[in-house]
Design an enzyme around this catalytic site. Structure first.
Site, PDB file in Angstrom:
ATOM      1  N   ASP A  85      25.451  48.296  44.154  1.00  0.00           N
ATOM      2  CA  ASP A  85      25.833  46.974  43.670  1.00  0.00           C
ATOM      3  C   ASP A  85      24.634  46.069  43.970  1.00  0.00           C
ATOM      4  OD1 ASP A  85      27.059  44.685  42.882  1.00  0.00           O
ATOM      5  OD2 ASP A  85      28.486  44.570  44.548  1.00  0.00           O
ATOM      6  N   THR A 120      26.476  48.313  39.430  1.00  0.00           N
ATOM      7  CA  THR A 120      27.546  47.365  39.078  1.00  0.00           C
ATOM      8  C   THR A 120      27.059  45.910  39.160  1.00  0.00           C
ATOM      9  OG1 THR A 120      28.305  47.338  41.381  1.00  0.00           O
ATOM     10  CG2 THR A 120      29.387  48.910  39.904  1.00  0.00           C
ATOM     11  N   VAL A 198      41.394  34.122  37.152  1.00  0.00           N
ATOM     12  CA  VAL A 198      42.164  33.496  38.225  1.00  0.00           C
ATOM     13  C   VAL A 198      41.358  32.286  38.692  1.00  0.00           C
ATOM     14  CG1 VAL A 198      43.271  33.841  40.470  1.00  0.00           C
ATOM     15  CG2 VAL A 198      43.040  35.775  38.900  1.00  0.00           C
ATOM     16  N   THR A 205      34.853  40.216  45.983  1.00  0.00           N
ATOM     17  CA  THR A 205      35.426  40.938  44.844  1.00  0.00           C
ATOM     18  C   THR A 205      34.464  42.009  44.323  1.00  0.00           C
ATOM     19  OG1 THR A 205      34.639  39.101  43.492  1.00  0.00           O
ATOM     20  CG2 THR A 205      36.979  39.121  44.044  1.00  0.00           C
ATOM     21  N   ASP A 207      32.268  43.702  46.071  1.00  0.00           N
ATOM     22  CA  ASP A 207      32.267  44.828  47.010  1.00  0.00           C
ATOM     23  C   ASP A 207      33.473  45.735  46.754  1.00  0.00           C
ATOM     24  OD1 ASP A 207      30.187  43.622  49.088  1.00  0.00           O
ATOM     25  OD2 ASP A 207      31.625  42.060  48.599  1.00  0.00           O
TER      26      ASP A 207
END
Length: 284
Positions: A85, A120, A198, A205, A207
């Site tokens: 990530d 990601t 949201v 989030t 991770d």
């Protein structure tokens, strides 16, 4: 761990709390300290892994050391999958900015991404890595192809500010999995996932997304659609539970604070283990 993986954790930072709060205190692990921990594993011959997952890092030498370790672990186990990530920054109100030192970008781009199997990035990070802006879904698919060309066979843009077909209340994630068949031909599977927005700022989030994607791609290695549906659905369950609890704690008419918006991970254990699919992916 909840999904059945034995995990050896190395904290790249040890902070009092996440950086979404006004203040934080603590230490950042440097490359020598990381190397020392890895040496200990090596001396005991317990350095055979199936996966490596990396996220938030603030130090270039630490990141370079991660690359050395991943390459060594891949010699131990040629099937090792490195999930990265590339945490660098995000967009707020359409403007992107980096929240790690700028000198991490060339290390991610030139050293880390080429050895990663799954990455990601969010939209802003994908743009940083390729030097190309994303305005349309077509742009995003081309950027994912550029990222494939750098090394990873799976690329998921975890969030974007692209217009969702379902409307403004939805957030788009895009995934691309490129596989080379035995005869040398390449097939690329591409998907779009739209999930309800949201209205709150959550921390962690990305991770959670990367960890769950690792687990679900392991369980569905040739089906990025199902892996992403399970990942995004579980995310949605966690976020909905979190915002609901946060609003109760904040009280009527008050905006929840950082402490109240801490992800309700433990309370969502069942949803993480066996997510009811509430978000479907579209194959492009």
């Amino acid at each position: 761990q909840v999904l059945g993986f034995e995990v050896d954790t190395v904290n790249s930072v040890q902070f009092s709390n996440h950086t979404g709060y006004a203040h934080w205190k603590g230490q950042v692990l440097n490359s020598d300290e990381l190397h020392e921990l890895y040496e200990g594993l090596k001396l005991n011959k317990v350095n055979r892994y199936d996966y490596v997952l990396t996220g938030y890092t603030r130090d270039t030498s630490f990141l370079a050391m991660v690359v050395d370790i991943v390459q060594e672990l891949k010699q131990q186990n040629s099937n090792l999958v490195y999930v990265c990530d590339p945490v660098m920054g995000d967009k707020w109100n359409g403007e992107g900015s980096m929240y790690v030192p700028k000198d991490l970008l060339p290390v991610y781009r030139d050293k880390v991404v080429p050895v990663a199997d799954i990455i990601t990035p969010n939209q802003f990070e994908a743009e940083l890595l390729t030097g190309r802006k994303i305005y349309t879904e077509k742009d995003a698919l081309e950027v994912m192809d550029m990222l494939h060309a750098m090394g990873p066979e799976t690329v998921v843009i975890t969030s974007s500010d692209l217009q969702a077909p379902l409307g403004n209340d939805y957030l788009i994630a895009l995934g691309s999995h490129r596989k080379t068949k035995a005869d040398g031909t390449r097939i690329t599977q591409r998907i779009r996932v739209e999930s309800p927005k949201v209205d709150a700022v959550f921390v962690g989030t990305g991770d959670l997304f990367a960890a769950m994607l690792l687990a679900w791609t392991h369980k569905h290695p040739n089906n990025l659609k199902v892996a992403c549906e399970k990942t995004v659905s579980a995310m949605q369950h966690v976020l909905q539970r979190t915002i609901k609890c946060a609003k109760v704690q904040a009280g009527e008419g008050n905006k929840p604070n950082s402490a109240q918006l801490e992800l309700r991970m433990v309370q969502s254990k069942k949803d993480i283990e066996n997510p009811e699919i509430i978000v479907k992916a579209t194959v492009l």
